[in-house]
Scaffold this motif. Sequence first.
Motif, PDB file in Angstrom:
ATOM      1  N   ASN A  20      36.935  40.763  34.349  1.00  0.00           N
ATOM      2  CA  ASN A  20      35.931  40.233  35.271  1.00  0.00           C
ATOM      3  C   ASN A  20      35.630  41.156  36.444  1.00  0.00           C
ATOM      4  OD1 ASN A  20      38.465  39.884  36.429  1.00  0.00           O
ATOM      5  ND2 ASN A  20      37.832  38.069  37.590  1.00  0.00           N
ATOM      6  N   ARG A  56      29.388  43.590  36.160  1.00  0.00           N
ATOM      7  CA  ARG A  56      29.033  42.821  34.973  1.00  0.00           C
ATOM      8  C   ARG A  56      29.493  41.378  35.161  1.00  0.00           C
ATOM      9  NH1 ARG A  56      31.709  46.304  30.180  1.00  0.00           N
ATOM     10  NH2 ARG A  56      30.028  45.448  28.892  1.00  0.00           N
ATOM     11  N   ILE A  57      28.873  40.453  34.455  1.00  0.00           N
ATOM     12  CA  ILE A  57      29.303  39.066  34.538  1.00  0.00           C
ATOM     13  C   ILE A  57      29.816  38.628  33.166  1.00  0.00           C
ATOM     14  CG2 ILE A  57      27.685  38.529  36.389  1.00  0.00           C
ATOM     15  CD1 ILE A  57      25.981  37.013  34.337  1.00  0.00           C
ATOM     16  N   ASP A  76      35.139  33.350  41.554  1.00  0.00           N
ATOM     17  CA  ASP A  76      36.275  33.486  40.650  1.00  0.00           C
ATOM     18  C   ASP A  76      37.351  32.427  40.900  1.00  0.00           C
ATOM     19  OD1 ASP A  76      35.199  35.665  39.322  1.00  0.00           O
ATOM     20  OD2 ASP A  76      36.018  37.102  40.754  1.00  0.00           O
ATOM     21  N   ASP A 125      29.691  33.202  38.176  1.00  0.00           N
ATOM     22  CA  ASP A 125      30.382  34.486  38.133  1.00  0.00           C
ATOM     23  C   ASP A 125      29.611  35.538  38.923  1.00  0.00           C
ATOM     24  OD1 ASP A 125      32.352  36.302  37.382  1.00  0.00           O
ATOM     25  OD2 ASP A 125      31.260  36.914  35.597  1.00  0.00           O
ATOM     26  N   TYR A 126      28.299  35.517  38.831  1.00  0.00           N
ATOM     27  CA  TYR A 126      27.464  36.474  39.560  1.00  0.00           C
ATOM     28  C   TYR A 126      27.647  36.319  41.070  1.00  0.00           C
ATOM     29  CZ  TYR A 126      23.306  38.962  41.178  1.00  0.00           C
ATOM     30  OH  TYR A 126      22.451  39.823  41.824  1.00  0.00           O
ATOM     31  N   GLY A 180      27.455  31.599  34.221  1.00  0.00           N
ATOM     32  CA  GLY A 180      27.049  32.977  34.466  1.00  0.00           C
ATOM     33  C   GLY A 180      26.663  33.212  35.915  1.00  0.00           C
TER      34      GLY A 180
END
Length: 471
Positions: A205, A214-215, A190, A185-186, A182
Amino acid sequence: MIFFPAAGVFLLVWLWAVMRSADAGIPLVIAVVPFGMFAAVAIGGLSLLLANLLAALTIGVLILRRLSAKEVQTSLHIPVAGFFFIAFALYSVFSAFVLVRIFQGQFLVFPMNVTYKSTQVSVFFPSTMLPLQPSKSNIAQSFYILLSCGFFLATVFVMRRKGTRIVEAGLSWGAGLNVFLGFMDYLGMDALLSFVRTADYTLANEQTVAGIARIIGGFAEASVFGAASAAFAGYFIMSFLIGRRAWDAALGLGNLIVAVVALSSTAFLGLGIAAILILLHARTFLSGTMSRTAGHLFVIGGAGMMIAICVLFLVSPAMDMASDLFDRLILSKQGTLSGLERAAWARAGIDAFYNSWGLGAGVGSLRGSGLASVLLGSVGLPGTIAFLGVVYFSIFRPIKTNDAEIFRTYYASRVCALIILATMFISATVPDPSLLLSGIAAVAVVSRENAAQRWVDHVGKPTRVWISFNA
């Protein structure tokens, strides 16, 4: 067939683990659940996720060990929940291969493989309906349900020998990995996450809510990631409140944070259900298991958090932002394109239930929305009753025990399972219970068995009901 090289690393780890002990495959499967978009193999257009592949291999190894001459004389005891799970799996297979052909062409469904080649049913969303017909999704979904059933039974049998801690180890690794993915991704990693996002799912994504990204962690979309994060948070927060282990608090808080940052209505529902369930189970951590000092710290910490939130709302635009998010994610959700589309899926599932005379159109035959429409539309009333039997005999029956460890594992798994079911009730599109729910239900079953055995030893009265098969 396509094999993704990155999966080879995990296969080597699995091989090393099971060579030391075949039981080690169970926690490893749970640990890799956060890789919800990591396909190990693609066969005929179907992606086999890493967790599913490792689960199938682990079950195979455990069966081979079971058939070995050394263990052939021992006896297996299937719990009542396992009996219902087997009934659910067998009826699912029957529906996927027989019922879908009986009702073929008699009514329209939203197919599992979303297609835009037919006529749209609404100008508000692109999904189209087709006459009911057999497809490869019937085979795939049947396999997933059989795998969940087999994993549930295998987990129960392993924990009877090794205790619940072997599965909790997998849950700890899985919860930590979920937080790590998480935050990756934040931070916009990617490129690195692409190595574990190999399934041919639609990757969401780059979605935002009110201008906030959003993650999705290791999953394909925020709703699935948020639901998994809420489930992990519920388990470890409940575990911390009863057992007061610092590591549980860290895992619970970390998953709580990433669930919020996912900005998913499913995640917020899961967190809301978690809060309600923890309050309803307050007697389990406030009566006899929490010291006076810990109780004071709990109350003071909660009050301090509420004060900090209130101050934040007063001195910053956080209130307006929170109000906007709440409106977009909860209040106005039904009016969005996604909400309208999911409502149509849900209605189609219920229509399939009536059109199939309550028997179901077959697992993998349709795409529904919400656990009720998915179960009724796919496996009808017989399959739904079997599924409810699994749930009831896993997590709804009370326990009697003075053992703090059994008390902790049972109620933590109970809260976690209820959170998963609550999120499935609004977001599920297939009837597969999932490996995570199967593993958590197994923890609850074995915890109750351990409590019953301790109670038998204490009062001398048997309280268990088992269905027994001898090898």
